[in-house]
Scaffold this motif. Sequence first.
Motif, short mmCIF file in Angstrom:
data_model
loop_
_atom_site.label_atom_id
_atom_site.label_comp_id
_atom_site.label_asym_id
_atom_site.label_seq_id
_atom_site.Cartn_x
_atom_site.Cartn_y
_atom_site.Cartn_z
N TYR A 353 39.81 51.22 42.47
CA TYR A 353 39.53 52.39 43.31
C TYR A 353 38.43 52.06 44.32
O TYR A 353 38.40 52.59 45.40
CB TYR A 353 39.09 53.57 42.45
CG TYR A 353 40.10 53.89 41.37
CD1 TYR A 353 41.38 54.30 41.70
CD2 TYR A 353 39.79 53.75 40.02
CE1 TYR A 353 42.33 54.56 40.73
CE2 TYR A 353 40.72 54.01 39.04
CZ TYR A 353 41.99 54.41 39.38
OH TYR A 353 42.92 54.66 38.43
N VAL A 354 37.54 51.18 43.91
CA VAL A 354 36.40 50.87 44.76
C VAL A 354 36.75 49.79 45.77
O VAL A 354 37.59 48.91 45.50
CB VAL A 354 35.19 50.42 43.91
CG1 VAL A 354 35.43 49.04 43.31
CG2 VAL A 354 33.91 50.45 44.71
N ARG A 356 34.60 47.48 48.89
CA ARG A 356 33.36 47.24 49.65
C ARG A 356 33.69 47.39 51.12
O ARG A 356 34.51 46.66 51.65
CB ARG A 356 32.82 45.85 49.36
CG ARG A 356 31.61 45.55 50.22
CD ARG A 356 31.16 44.13 50.09
NE ARG A 356 30.35 43.93 48.91
CZ ARG A 356 29.59 42.86 48.70
NH1 ARG A 356 29.56 41.88 49.58
NH2 ARG A 356 28.87 42.75 47.61
N PHE A 381 30.70 55.22 46.26
CA PHE A 381 30.41 54.73 44.91
C PHE A 381 29.02 54.11 44.83
O PHE A 381 28.59 53.71 43.77
CB PHE A 381 31.43 53.67 44.51
CG PHE A 381 32.77 54.22 44.14
CD1 PHE A 381 32.92 55.03 43.01
CD2 PHE A 381 33.88 53.93 44.89
CE1 PHE A 381 34.16 55.52 42.65
CE2 PHE A 381 35.13 54.41 44.54
CZ PHE A 381 35.27 55.22 43.42
N SER A 382 28.37 53.94 45.97
CA SER A 382 27.08 53.26 45.97
C SER A 382 26.23 53.83 47.09
O SER A 382 26.71 54.58 47.94
CB SER A 382 27.28 51.76 46.21
OG SER A 382 27.55 51.52 47.58
N TYR A 385 23.93 49.70 51.52
CA TYR A 385 23.08 48.54 51.25
C TYR A 385 23.32 47.45 52.29
O TYR A 385 24.19 47.60 53.15
CB TYR A 385 23.30 48.03 49.82
CG TYR A 385 24.73 47.66 49.49
CD1 TYR A 385 25.67 48.64 49.15
CD2 TYR A 385 25.15 46.33 49.47
CE1 TYR A 385 26.97 48.32 48.84
CE2 TYR A 385 26.46 45.99 49.15
CZ TYR A 385 27.36 47.00 48.83
OH TYR A 385 28.65 46.67 48.52
N TYR A 391 25.34 46.05 57.13
CA TYR A 391 25.37 47.24 56.28
C TYR A 391 26.68 47.29 55.52
O TYR A 391 27.73 46.91 56.04
CB TYR A 391 25.22 48.50 57.15
CG TYR A 391 23.80 48.68 57.64
CD1 TYR A 391 22.90 49.46 56.93
CD2 TYR A 391 23.36 48.04 58.79
CE1 TYR A 391 21.58 49.61 57.36
CE2 TYR A 391 22.05 48.17 59.22
CZ TYR A 391 21.17 48.96 58.51
OH TYR A 391 19.87 49.10 58.92
N ASP A 394 29.99 50.87 49.09
CA ASP A 394 31.17 50.85 48.23
C ASP A 394 31.85 52.22 48.32
O ASP A 394 31.22 53.24 48.00
CB ASP A 394 30.79 50.58 46.77
CG ASP A 394 30.18 49.20 46.58
OD1 ASP A 394 30.25 48.39 47.52
OD2 ASP A 394 29.65 48.95 45.49
N ARG A 397 38.75 53.47 47.80
CA ARG A 397 39.83 52.80 48.52
C ARG A 397 40.88 53.83 48.94
O ARG A 397 41.19 54.74 48.18
CB ARG A 397 40.45 51.79 47.57
CG ARG A 397 41.36 50.79 48.16
CD ARG A 397 41.86 49.87 47.05
NE ARG A 397 40.88 48.84 46.72
CZ ARG A 397 40.68 47.77 47.48
NH1 ARG A 397 41.36 47.61 48.60
NH2 ARG A 397 39.80 46.87 47.12
#
Lengths: 453, 453
Positions: A353-354, A356, A381-382, A385, A391, A394, A397
């Motif tokens: 699902y995640v 980057r 999800f994050s 960062y 930059y 997460d 998707r």
Amino acid sequence: MNDLIKNRIDANRRSVLLRIKPGDEERIKLNSIAGSLIGQINEIGKNEGISGQLVGSTARGTWLSGEHDLDIFIMFPPEKERKYLEEKGLDIARKIAQGADCFEERYAEHPYINAVFSGFEVDLVPAFSVPYASEIKSAVDRTPFHNAFVLKKIAGLEDEVLLLKQFMKGIGVYGSELRKRGFSGYLAELLVINFGSFMNVLDAACGWKGRITIDIEKHGTLAHNDPMVMIDPTDPARNVAAVLSLDNLCTFIDRACEFLKNPDERYFTLHIPEPLDNVEFQRFLKTRGSSLIAVEFHAPDEVDDVLYPQLYKMEESISQVLEKFDFRVYNSGVWAARKAVVIFEIESARLPYVKRHTGPEIGFREHIDAFKSKYKDSNVFSRIYIRNGRYMVDIQRKYYNAKGLMLSELPKCGLGKHISMSIKEGYKVLENEEILAIENEDFRRFLRSFFIK
Amino acid sequence: MNDLIKNRIDANRRSVLLRIKPGDEERIKLNSIAGSLIGQINEIGKNEGISGQLVGSTARGTWLSGEHDLDIFIMFPPEKERKYLEEKGLDIARKIAQGADCFEERYAEHPYINAVFSGFEVDLVPAFSVPYASEIKSAVDRTPFHNAFVLKKIAGLEDEVLLLKQFMKGIGVYGSELRKRGFSGYLAELLVINFGSFMNVLDAACGWKGRITIDIEKHGTLAHNDPMVMIDPTDPARNVAAVLSLDNLCTFIDRACEFLKNPDERYFTLHIPEPLDNVEFQRFLKTRGSSLIAVEFHAPDEVDDVLYPQLYKMEESISQVLEKFDFRVYNSGVWAARKAVVIFEIESARLPYVKRHTGPEIGFREHIDAFKSKYKDSNVFSRIYIRNGRYMVDIQRKYYNAKGLMLSELPKCGLGKHISMSIKEGYKVLENEEILAIENEDFRRFLRSFFIK
């Protein structure tokens, strides 16, 4: 080449020619049909300068036994209007076709008639009889020039052409229709004319690499961006091999080398794969561990030369969409009969699902502010960062299963006109075992070759 | 900058300085300890020209309250032998350390002693008192020159340095140890000296992009391939910021801009993540849908500056191996205490058994023959075929699960000396929930930041 190999090649030649060279009976029958049809055309057209002409491999003695395809052109004086040619040409063809077992009207650049006379398939094609190839008014007008050029050069080399054509057929690269993208009969003839014999063509081909250029008349005027360039001896601007695909060319090169090393008659016979049954399919799927995903839809009712380019385009568009969304495509293929199927083997039909998501580089404040406000707290999800000066965040998707992707994205894919209309009427996306719902025997043959290549 | 922002920044400054600026009591106590220790060194060394010197932030009035780290150098005349310095220096340090609450010998470029006197941590470091920075005999000899340069320039700017250091601490980029790869105290001081104030440093930083070069003395002699270049005012060949990582630099740039937009005291306080409990871990894993894979082993008993470069190298080597075998790495990280852990988030811990293997291009007969004989009938899922002018074959993938890959390939990875020895003694590869076997609280804090960044 040692004597053993030479002897085996000679044995192959004899054996293959026995099979593919038209016998006297076939030849006589063909000439009699052609003569009769041309006589009728000449009779009907005599007051308007219209005459019949046999062209193509049957006119040059380079047709494979049983091919039974006659191309008979209805030649119009070049000063006639195109509209006149189309109407009058079809009119004459229809009259001739009254004597056929059956016939139908077809349409390429302009209309023609495909008819069957005593088991021989005959195309009755209206064309302009222009004085020079450079003055042709439609693509078919070029054919009589090809005919004339080959006739002038081919005497004594007919068997060589037959062997080359049958070799190309046997390894699956013969035929310039857009479904196949292989070698045309004319291209095979030119290769023999250029190199002098079947074996000389193979010898040369085995050494080919990079782009191949052959210009028999040394009169080429244009650069062509095709894997193989065979300048048309009757038209310096045209590449006879324009349709030939890189992989068909490469297959020809590969098999040429293999045959020279180990001459075997099996190269002259196309291998037709057995249909894949359900149990085998399951076993293939299990041992490979990859995923299959297929789109099935009603094949548009168009000739192959219209349908297949659209199918290949669809295959390419969907591949790109799958890759864009991180589904790695291992293989793809198309099949069509009444239904059409575009099929993909992918690494996995599921993704995490995640994902980057990469944002702007450091220093681009405007993009960074937009990125930050877009991804702050929403569906992420994050935290945002920084990795390697960029930059990142997460995010969820968009598509984590391939089927969902296909159902959503397919209608937005770049699709050809007819397939696009068909897809609008409906389609199915099938995954793995669901593909077994397609029981068509020819599809199952296709499936086997899709797996084992 | 509007007045509201200015007022908020002023309020932040006052409030933060109240917290971080050493009070008179701390200052007096520190000076008294330093004075006493230096006195002892001078007494012991007077016959050999050996003297004590306070260096570092405590010598310059730029230490953060509570840091309590004193660097006291035992300065030797430059003509002495290195061996003499090492033995005699340690000898003197040991004598001084008799009066400490506790002490231990440590080793950097040469041995020194770390001791605690009344709650202050003191490093007693032997060094050569060379006349010019260009003549240093070991890296620590440079420190007194840094000390002298900063002392000459810093008067009146001490608070600015304190604010900058605390800001860097708060956003997690302070500290030039190789574990952190952040800003050193000296670098912070030079930034303030160069730009004139804490706020001027942030203003400048917010505009940084590409490589940053600052050369206060305009005497730089070498090109440096680092994200930030701060030419050492005491050594034209040296980059003070050589250790600073790109991402720490970028984080500083990012937070500088954010703080200028929205000044908030929280930027001055490092956020320590809560430990991640088992339930949260499971939830993270499930909602992300990716796979975790970790190597756990006994951390070599080395100082962080030796251990962490090896851990980072290991992280990079394993990432490359994972990617090489088609396991896509989304994130990675290292953690160490008594155990060391290198952890990877990957797209999937499983891959299909099948892999498309790409062979030579058409035309390279020798390679093609080798490819064909290698893959003919052995361990293959398909015939050898041609795609885009290259030979291909579907083969059995060497590693179809990440754990198997790690177990087989880890010992062959490029690993640092000490980690390599530790790995030889044994390691565990943990997948997903198995990682919960590591219950260390600090590891669990690390895990949270690994997920949410």
